[in-house]
Design an enzyme around this catalytic site. Structure first.
Site, PDB file in Angstrom:
ATOM      1  CG  ASN A  82      35.558  34.346  36.565  1.00 43.22           C
ATOM      2  OD1 ASN A  82      34.542  34.469  35.882  1.00 43.22           O
ATOM      3  ND2 ASN A  82      36.291  35.372  36.931  1.00 43.22           N
TER       4      ASN A  82
ATOM      5  NE  ARG B 278      34.736  35.270  40.025  1.00 51.11           N
ATOM      6  CZ  ARG B 278      34.920  36.577  39.916  1.00 51.11           C
ATOM      7  NH1 ARG B 278      35.678  37.217  40.797  1.00 51.11           N
ATOM      8  NH2 ARG B 278      34.333  37.251  38.957  1.00 51.11           N
TER       9      ARG B 278
ATOM     10  CG  HIS C 130      29.672  40.489  36.888  1.00 46.54           C
ATOM     11  ND1 HIS C 130      30.797  41.247  36.632  1.00 46.54           N
ATOM     12  CD2 HIS C 130      28.704  41.374  37.261  1.00 46.54           C
ATOM     13  CE1 HIS C 130      30.512  42.530  36.821  1.00 46.54           C
ATOM     14  NE2 HIS C 130      29.247  42.634  37.211  1.00 46.54           N
TER      15      HIS C 130
HETATM   16  P1  IDP Z   1      35.958  40.576  38.315  1.00 37.53           P
HETATM   17  O1  IDP Z   1      34.954  39.742  37.532  1.00 37.53           O
HETATM   18  O2  IDP Z   1      36.563  39.813  39.454  1.00 37.53           O
HETATM   19  O3  IDP Z   1      35.421  41.931  38.696  1.00 37.53           O
HETATM   20  P2  IDP Z   1      37.439  41.926  36.207  1.00 37.53           P
HETATM   21  O4  IDP Z   1      38.863  42.370  36.300  1.00 37.53           O
HETATM   22  O5  IDP Z   1      36.369  42.976  36.226  1.00 37.53           O
HETATM   23  O6  IDP Z   1      37.200  40.824  37.324  1.00 37.53           O
HETATM   24  O7  IDP Z   1      37.310  41.077  34.844  1.00 37.53           O
HETATM   25  C1  IDP Z   1      36.073  40.762  34.277  1.00 37.53           C
HETATM   26  C2  IDP Z   1      36.108  39.331  33.820  1.00 37.53           C
HETATM   27  O8  IDP Z   1      37.090  39.200  32.770  1.00 37.53           O
HETATM   28  C3  IDP Z   1      36.579  38.316  34.863  1.00 37.53           C
HETATM   29  O9  IDP Z   1      35.551  37.910  35.744  1.00 37.53           O
HETATM   30  C4  IDP Z   1      37.078  37.182  34.005  1.00 37.53           C
HETATM   31  O10 IDP Z   1      35.990  36.427  33.453  1.00 37.53           O
HETATM   32  C5  IDP Z   1      37.768  37.946  32.884  1.00 37.53           C
HETATM   33  N1  IDP Z   1      39.199  38.250  33.210  1.00 37.53           N
HETATM   34  C6  IDP Z   1      39.664  39.156  34.082  1.00 37.53           C
HETATM   35  N2  IDP Z   1      40.998  39.203  34.132  1.00 37.53           N
HETATM   36  C7  IDP Z   1      41.412  38.290  33.240  1.00 37.53           C
HETATM   37  C8  IDP Z   1      42.734  37.872  32.822  1.00 37.53           C
HETATM   38  O11 IDP Z   1      43.773  38.367  33.291  1.00 37.53           O
HETATM   39  N3  IDP Z   1      42.773  36.883  31.895  1.00 37.53           N
HETATM   40  C9  IDP Z   1      41.674  36.331  31.363  1.00 37.53           C
HETATM   41  N4  IDP Z   1      40.403  36.695  31.712  1.00 37.53           N
HETATM   42  C10 IDP Z   1      40.278  37.671  32.654  1.00 37.53           C
HETATM   43 MG    MG Z   2      34.844  43.534  37.479  1.00 35.68          MG
END
Ligand code: IDP
Ligand code: MG
Length: 165
Positions: free
Chosen positions: A142, A132, A145
């Site tokens: 980003n 990322r 996943h």
């Molecule tokens: P992760 O992918 O690092 O596990 P998560 O909190 O599970 O993060 O969030 C899932 C996905 O949602 C993230 O990879 C990103 O694409 C999106 N996302 C997470 N937090 C935010 C935010 O605060 N604003 C906008 N998009 C977000």
């Molecule tokens: Mg997640």
């Protein structure tokens, strides 16, 4: 004589353990699987090969792989935990915007190792050298996943590959 061993736990924090030389070393590494998605921006940016190499170069093996244009129904199940969040509509639009690569990687501590290689959710905060940090656009767009724990990995693998474990 005692040996000081440093290792990383699941949260990525380092912990120290004293191991006595004449006792068998307790096996701390876990053989795991993790569900990885190269999201639509990663595919569009032609990063599939580079990203897979980062896993393979770090002793993780690709066990299952498919190209999939994730639809709204699958996205809703996969991202159910974020349903109520303000960013959810944008996340849905993004993840369904084009084909993704969905794969199962396996190896020692695969869940934590994959998260380390991915870097923080927000590419601005992710370290250089992480996927990322090097290739992400913004906190939603980003690139990748990865499952956040073993139980999530099991749930997510079942969504995309059925119950083959
Ligand atoms: P992760 O992918 O690092 O596990 P998560 O909190 O599970 O993060 O969030 C899932 C996905 O949602 C993230 O990879 C990103 O694409 C999106 N996302 C997470 N937090 C935010 C935010 O605060 N604003 C906008 N998009 C977000
Ligand atoms: Mg997640």
């Amino acid at each position: 004589m005692n040996l000081k061993v440093e290792e990383k736990n699941e949260t990525g924090k380092e912990q120290e353990e004293i191991i006595e030389e004449d006792k068998p070393v307790k096996q701390k590494t876990k053989y795991e699987k993790s569900l990885i998605i190269i999201k639509p921006d990663g595919v569009k940016k032609k990063l599939i090969g580079k990203i897979i190499s980062r896993f393979e170069d770090n002793d993780l093996e690709v066990e299952r792989i498919r190209v999939l244009h994730i639809d709204k129904n699958i996205a809703l199940v996969h991202y159910k935990e974020h349903e109520k969040k303000s960013f959810f509509p944008r996340l849905m639009e993004y993840i369904t915007s084009g084909p993704s690569i969905v794969m199962v990687v396996k190896g020692e501590n695969a869940v934590a190792k994959a998260r380390e290689l991915m870097g923080s959710t927000d590419p601005q905060k992710a370290k250089k050298g992480t996927i990322r940090g090097d290739f992400g656009t913004d906190i939603t767009i980003n690139v990748i996943h990865g499952s956040d724990c073993e139980s999530s990995a099991e749930r997510e693998i079942n969504i995309f590959f059925g119950n083959y474990l």
